[in-house]
Write a protein that holds these residues in place. Structure first.
Motif, PDB file in Angstrom:
ATOM      1  N   ARG A   1       0.812  -1.217   0.000  1.00  0.00           N
ATOM      2  CA  ARG A   1       0.000   0.000   0.000  1.00  0.00           C
ATOM      3  C   ARG A   1       0.846   1.268   0.000  1.00  0.00           C
ATOM      4  NH1 ARG A   1      -5.371  -0.104   0.581  1.00  0.00           N
ATOM      5  NH2 ARG A   1      -6.350  -2.107   0.991  1.00  0.00           N
ATOM      6  N   GLY A   2       2.116   1.147  -0.260  1.00  0.00           N
ATOM      7  CA  GLY A   2       2.955   2.326  -0.333  1.00  0.00           C
ATOM      8  C   GLY A   2       3.304   2.937   1.008  1.00  0.00           C
ATOM      9  N   ARG A   3       3.181   2.157   2.081  1.00  0.00           N
ATOM     10  CA  ARG A   3       3.556   2.685   3.394  1.00  0.00           C
ATOM     11  C   ARG A   3       5.051   2.982   3.436  1.00  0.00           C
ATOM     12  NH1 ARG A   3      -0.221  -1.442   4.939  1.00  0.00           N
ATOM     13  NH2 ARG A   3      -2.086  -0.540   5.892  1.00  0.00           N
ATOM     14  N   LEU A   4       5.404   3.964   4.254  1.00  0.00           N
ATOM     15  CA  LEU A   4       6.786   4.408   4.328  1.00  0.00           C
ATOM     16  C   LEU A   4       7.722   3.256   4.663  1.00  0.00           C
ATOM     17  CD1 LEU A   4       8.884   6.652   4.263  1.00  0.00           C
ATOM     18  CD2 LEU A   4       8.317   7.144   6.663  1.00  0.00           C
ATOM     19  N   GLN A   5       7.374   2.427   5.633  1.00  0.00           N
ATOM     20  CA  GLN A   5       8.259   1.332   6.025  1.00  0.00           C
ATOM     21  C   GLN A   5       8.401   0.320   4.894  1.00  0.00           C
ATOM     22  OE1 GLN A   5      10.123   1.231   8.909  1.00  0.00           O
ATOM     23  NE2 GLN A   5      11.156  -0.359   7.718  1.00  0.00           N
ATOM     24  N   GLU A   6       7.343   0.115   4.111  1.00  0.00           N
ATOM     25  CA  GLU A   6       7.436  -0.785   2.968  1.00  0.00           C
ATOM     26  C   GLU A   6       8.435  -0.270   1.940  1.00  0.00           C
ATOM     27  OE1 GLU A   6       3.003  -2.767   2.619  1.00  0.00           O
ATOM     28  OE2 GLU A   6       3.301  -0.774   1.786  1.00  0.00           O
ATOM     29  N   VAL A   7       8.426   1.027   1.718  1.00  0.00           N
ATOM     30  CA  VAL A   7       9.362   1.623   0.760  1.00  0.00           C
ATOM     31  C   VAL A   7      10.785   1.545   1.293  1.00  0.00           C
ATOM     32  CG1 VAL A   7       9.929   3.687  -0.573  1.00  0.00           C
ATOM     33  CG2 VAL A   7       7.543   3.167  -0.051  1.00  0.00           C
ATOM     34  N   ILE A   8      10.957   1.785   2.581  1.00  0.00           N
ATOM     35  CA  ILE A   8      12.287   1.666   3.201  1.00  0.00           C
ATOM     36  C   ILE A   8      12.812   0.242   3.055  1.00  0.00           C
ATOM     37  CG2 ILE A   8      13.510   1.690   5.412  1.00  0.00           C
ATOM     38  CD1 ILE A   8      11.679   4.027   6.235  1.00  0.00           C
ATOM     39  N   ASP A   9      11.954  -0.734   3.332  1.00  0.00           N
ATOM     40  CA  ASP A   9      12.370  -2.138   3.234  1.00  0.00           C
ATOM     41  C   ASP A   9      12.750  -2.502   1.802  1.00  0.00           C
ATOM     42  OD1 ASP A   9      11.868  -2.396   5.923  1.00  0.00           O
ATOM     43  OD2 ASP A   9       9.913  -3.380   5.665  1.00  0.00           O
ATOM     44  N   PHE A  10      11.974  -2.022   0.839  1.00  0.00           N
ATOM     45  CA  PHE A  10      12.288  -2.308  -0.559  1.00  0.00           C
ATOM     46  C   PHE A  10      13.610  -1.666  -0.960  1.00  0.00           C
ATOM     47  CE2 PHE A  10      12.112  -1.021  -5.069  1.00  0.00           C
ATOM     48  CZ  PHE A  10      11.991  -2.270  -5.664  1.00  0.00           C
ATOM     49  N   ASN A  11      13.834  -0.453  -0.510  1.00  0.00           N
ATOM     50  CA  ASN A  11      15.081   0.242  -0.824  1.00  0.00           C
ATOM     51  C   ASN A  11      16.287  -0.510  -0.267  1.00  0.00           C
ATOM     52  OD1 ASN A  11      16.425   2.688  -1.923  1.00  0.00           O
ATOM     53  ND2 ASN A  11      16.970   3.022   0.226  1.00  0.00           N
ATOM     54  N   GLN A  12      16.134  -1.074   0.913  1.00  0.00           N
ATOM     55  CA  GLN A  12      17.224  -1.871   1.496  1.00  0.00           C
ATOM     56  C   GLN A  12      17.432  -3.168   0.718  1.00  0.00           C
ATOM     57  OE1 GLN A  12      15.827  -2.223   5.561  1.00  0.00           O
ATOM     58  NE2 GLN A  12      16.812  -0.298   6.177  1.00  0.00           N
ATOM     59  N   TRP A  13      16.334  -3.789   0.299  1.00  0.00           N
ATOM     60  CA  TRP A  13      16.433  -5.043  -0.466  1.00  0.00           C
ATOM     61  C   TRP A  13      17.130  -4.810  -1.794  1.00  0.00           C
ATOM     62  CZ3 TRP A  13      13.945  -6.259  -5.189  1.00  0.00           C
ATOM     63  CH2 TRP A  13      14.070  -7.594  -5.591  1.00  0.00           C
ATOM     64  N   ILE A  14      16.726  -3.765  -2.504  1.00  0.00           N
ATOM     65  CA  ILE A  14      17.303  -3.542  -3.826  1.00  0.00           C
ATOM     66  C   ILE A  14      18.767  -3.134  -3.723  1.00  0.00           C
ATOM     67  CG2 ILE A  14      16.794  -1.072  -4.181  1.00  0.00           C
ATOM     68  CD1 ILE A  14      15.687  -1.855  -6.959  1.00  0.00           C
ATOM     69  N   ASP A  15      19.160  -2.550  -2.600  1.00  0.00           N
ATOM     70  CA  ASP A  15      20.565  -2.176  -2.406  1.00  0.00           C
ATOM     71  C   ASP A  15      21.469  -3.401  -2.390  1.00  0.00           C
ATOM     72  OD1 ASP A  15      22.744  -0.377  -1.869  1.00  0.00           O
ATOM     73  OD2 ASP A  15      22.639  -0.945   0.249  1.00  0.00           O
ATOM     74  N   ASN A  16      20.927  -4.535  -1.966  1.00  0.00           N
ATOM     75  CA  ASN A  16      21.724  -5.761  -1.873  1.00  0.00           C
ATOM     76  C   ASN A  16      21.852  -6.496  -3.208  1.00  0.00           C
ATOM     77  OD1 ASN A  16      22.256  -5.563   0.920  1.00  0.00           O
ATOM     78  ND2 ASN A  16      20.224  -6.372   1.395  1.00  0.00           N
ATOM     79  N   LEU A  17      21.129  -6.059  -4.220  1.00  0.00           N
ATOM     80  CA  LEU A  17      21.243  -6.693  -5.527  1.00  0.00           C
ATOM     81  C   LEU A  17      22.551  -6.276  -6.191  1.00  0.00           C
ATOM     82  CD1 LEU A  17      17.603  -6.356  -6.938  1.00  0.00           C
ATOM     83  CD2 LEU A  17      18.619  -8.267  -5.682  1.00  0.00           C
ATOM     84  N   PRO A  18      23.150  -7.147  -6.996  1.00  0.00           N
ATOM     85  CA  PRO A  18      24.484  -6.874  -7.541  1.00  0.00           C
ATOM     86  C   PRO A  18      24.514  -5.983  -8.776  1.00  0.00           C
ATOM     87  CG  PRO A  18      23.733  -9.030  -8.273  1.00  0.00           C
ATOM     88  CD  PRO A  18      22.680  -8.516  -7.329  1.00  0.00           C
ATOM     89  N   HIS A  19      23.378  -5.659  -9.343  1.00  0.00           N
ATOM     90  CA  HIS A  19      23.327  -4.944 -10.613  1.00  0.00           C
ATOM     91  C   HIS A  19      23.841  -3.512 -10.474  1.00  0.00           C
ATOM     92  CE1 HIS A  19      20.222  -7.999 -10.146  1.00  0.00           C
ATOM     93  NE2 HIS A  19      20.458  -8.307 -11.419  1.00  0.00           N
ATOM     94  N   LYS A  20      24.589  -3.070 -11.467  1.00  0.00           N
ATOM     95  CA  LYS A  20      25.149  -1.717 -11.442  1.00  0.00           C
ATOM     96  C   LYS A  20      24.050  -0.663 -11.559  1.00  0.00           C
ATOM     97  CE  LYS A  20      28.570   1.302 -13.627  1.00  0.00           C
ATOM     98  NZ  LYS A  20      29.645   1.421 -14.644  1.00  0.00           N
ATOM     99  N   HIS A  21      23.063  -0.918 -12.413  1.00  0.00           N
ATOM    100  CA  HIS A  21      21.969   0.023 -12.627  1.00  0.00           C
ATOM    101  C   HIS A  21      20.665  -0.631 -12.171  1.00  0.00           C
ATOM    102  CE1 HIS A  21      24.703   2.418 -15.128  1.00  0.00           C
ATOM    103  NE2 HIS A  21      25.064   1.284 -15.692  1.00  0.00           N
ATOM    104  N   LYS A  22      19.858   0.133 -11.422  1.00  0.00           N
ATOM    105  CA  LYS A  22      18.589  -0.378 -10.907  1.00  0.00           C
ATOM    106  C   LYS A  22      17.493   0.643 -11.201  1.00  0.00           C
ATOM    107  CE  LYS A  22      21.392  -2.504  -7.361  1.00  0.00           C
ATOM    108  NZ  LYS A  22      21.815  -2.525  -5.940  1.00  0.00           N
ATOM    109  N   ILE A  23      16.492   0.206 -11.954  1.00  0.00           N
ATOM    110  CA  ILE A  23      15.425   1.086 -12.420  1.00  0.00           C
ATOM    111  C   ILE A  23      14.103   0.617 -11.817  1.00  0.00           C
ATOM    112  CG2 ILE A  23      14.306   2.097 -14.433  1.00  0.00           C
ATOM    113  CD1 ILE A  23      17.366   2.521 -14.324  1.00  0.00           C
ATOM    114  N   VAL A  24      13.319   1.566 -11.278  1.00  0.00           N
ATOM    115  CA  VAL A  24      12.055   1.227 -10.628  1.00  0.00           C
ATOM    116  C   VAL A  24      10.971   2.210 -11.070  1.00  0.00           C
ATOM    117  CG1 VAL A  24      10.853   1.059  -8.406  1.00  0.00           C
ATOM    118  CG2 VAL A  24      13.217   0.249  -8.614  1.00  0.00           C
ATOM    119  N   ILE A  25       9.775   1.691 -11.331  1.00  0.00           N
ATOM    120  CA  ILE A  25       8.601   2.549 -11.496  1.00  0.00           C
ATOM    121  C   ILE A  25       7.584   2.160 -10.430  1.00  0.00           C
ATOM    122  CG2 ILE A  25       8.997   2.748 -13.979  1.00  0.00           C
ATOM    123  CD1 ILE A  25       6.428   0.993 -14.343  1.00  0.00           C
ATOM    124  N   ALA A  26       6.590   3.001 -10.236  1.00  0.00           N
ATOM    125  CA  ALA A  26       5.511   2.698  -9.298  1.00  0.00           C
ATOM    126  C   ALA A  26       4.398   1.939 -10.004  1.00  0.00           C
ATOM    127  CB  ALA A  26       4.958   3.995  -8.702  1.00  0.00           C
TER     128      ALA A  26
END
Length: 273
Positions: free
Chosen positions: A76-101
């Motif tokens: 539902r776009g809650r702040l903690q959900e976005v924070i958690d996703f941002n932390q998860w994607i940081d651990n991915l090895p890809h040089k470029h990371k693109i996200v849309i809503a």
């Protein structure tokens, strides 16, 4: 080329029955590559619709040059959900990371300026929530060029209950698709186009007619990536464009669908840095 609203735009199921008579539809079964991409190709890894369930993913995310997430990364776009996703994607090895809503990112859509119910009150009181995505590039009717490959992202879809980034079929949605540059190589939308990855379990089509006609007749990208309709997961083509529904969650909201991986050839004279 000017795209007109299709006369059957309000009935995508019937519209596709008519459109399908004049074009190819090819179902593609592709495996995840096991060898690295060559220097003249970018490896793209696609996911969508993870719905704050990344902790339950049981497969490894393939390595690549660019990771693309086509929306609905929260419930539902809650702040903690976005924070958690941002932390998860940081651990991915890809040089470029693109996200849309997607339609579940309520706090990303400016139309949600007040709580629509008690479940979303915390969601829309979050200020500058997009700034939380520090570990990726967020696209919203905007583009990024990586090694000469233009990637454009847009979150809109045909109106779907009281969710985010809803617009009416026809002129409203077409006004957004008209912003897509003609020279886009990879298009990322949350909505599928009609006829590709948009067939719902009830047997009706949910895709946007004007998105398909825009993609096929004006933009003509090499790849079109989307999600939204979980049961539409997979790859198809009209013989020229590759359409990818990268929904990670299945119809039962289980994150069981594997990422979709492909290599795109770089423009002549350009190599990966």
């Amino acid at each position: 080329m000017k795209i007109e609203v299709h006369p059957l735009t309000q009935d995508p199921t019937t519209a596709w029955q008519e459109l399908a008579k004049q074009q190819k539809f090819i179902k593609i079964n592709a495996k995840i590559p096991t060898t690295p991409a060559s220097k003249d190709k970018l490896r793209i890894v696609c996911m969508s619709d993870t719905h704050s369930l990344t902790q339950y993913i049981k497969f490894n995310i393939p390595d690549g040059d660019v990771f693309i997430h086509a929306g609905d990364f929260t419930k539902r776009g809650r702040l903690q959900e976005v924070i958690d996703f941002n932390q998860w994607i940081d651990n991915l090895p890809h040089k470029h990371k693109i996200v849309i809503a997607g339609n579940h990112e309520l706090s990303f859509d400016p139309i949600f300026t007040h709580a629509v119910n008690c479940q979303t009150s915390e969601t829309i009181s979050s200020s500058n929530v997009k700034d939380v995505l520090t570990n990726c590039t967020y696209l919203e009717d905007s583009e990024i060029v990586i090694c000469g490959i233009k990637i454009y992202g847009s979150p809109w879809q045909p109106k779907f209950y009281n969710w985010a980034f809803n617009l009416l079929r026809g002129e409203e949605l077409l006004s957004k698709w008209n912003k897509i540059p003609d020279d886009t190589d990879i298009l990322v939308t949350h909505s599928p186009p009609v006829g590709h990855g948009d067939l719902c379990y009830r047997g009706v089509r949910a895709g946007c007619v004007e998105l398909l006609t825009t993609v096929q007749n004006r933009v003509k990208p090499k790849y079109h990536i989307f999600g939204h309709i979980h049961e539409g997961y997979g790859i198809s083509s009209d013989g020229e464009i590759i359409f990818i529904n990268a929904s990670t969650c299945d119809l039962n909201y289980q994150p069981s669908n594997l990422p979709i991986v492909f290599d795109i050839t770089l423009p002549p004279g350009i190599e990966k840095d």
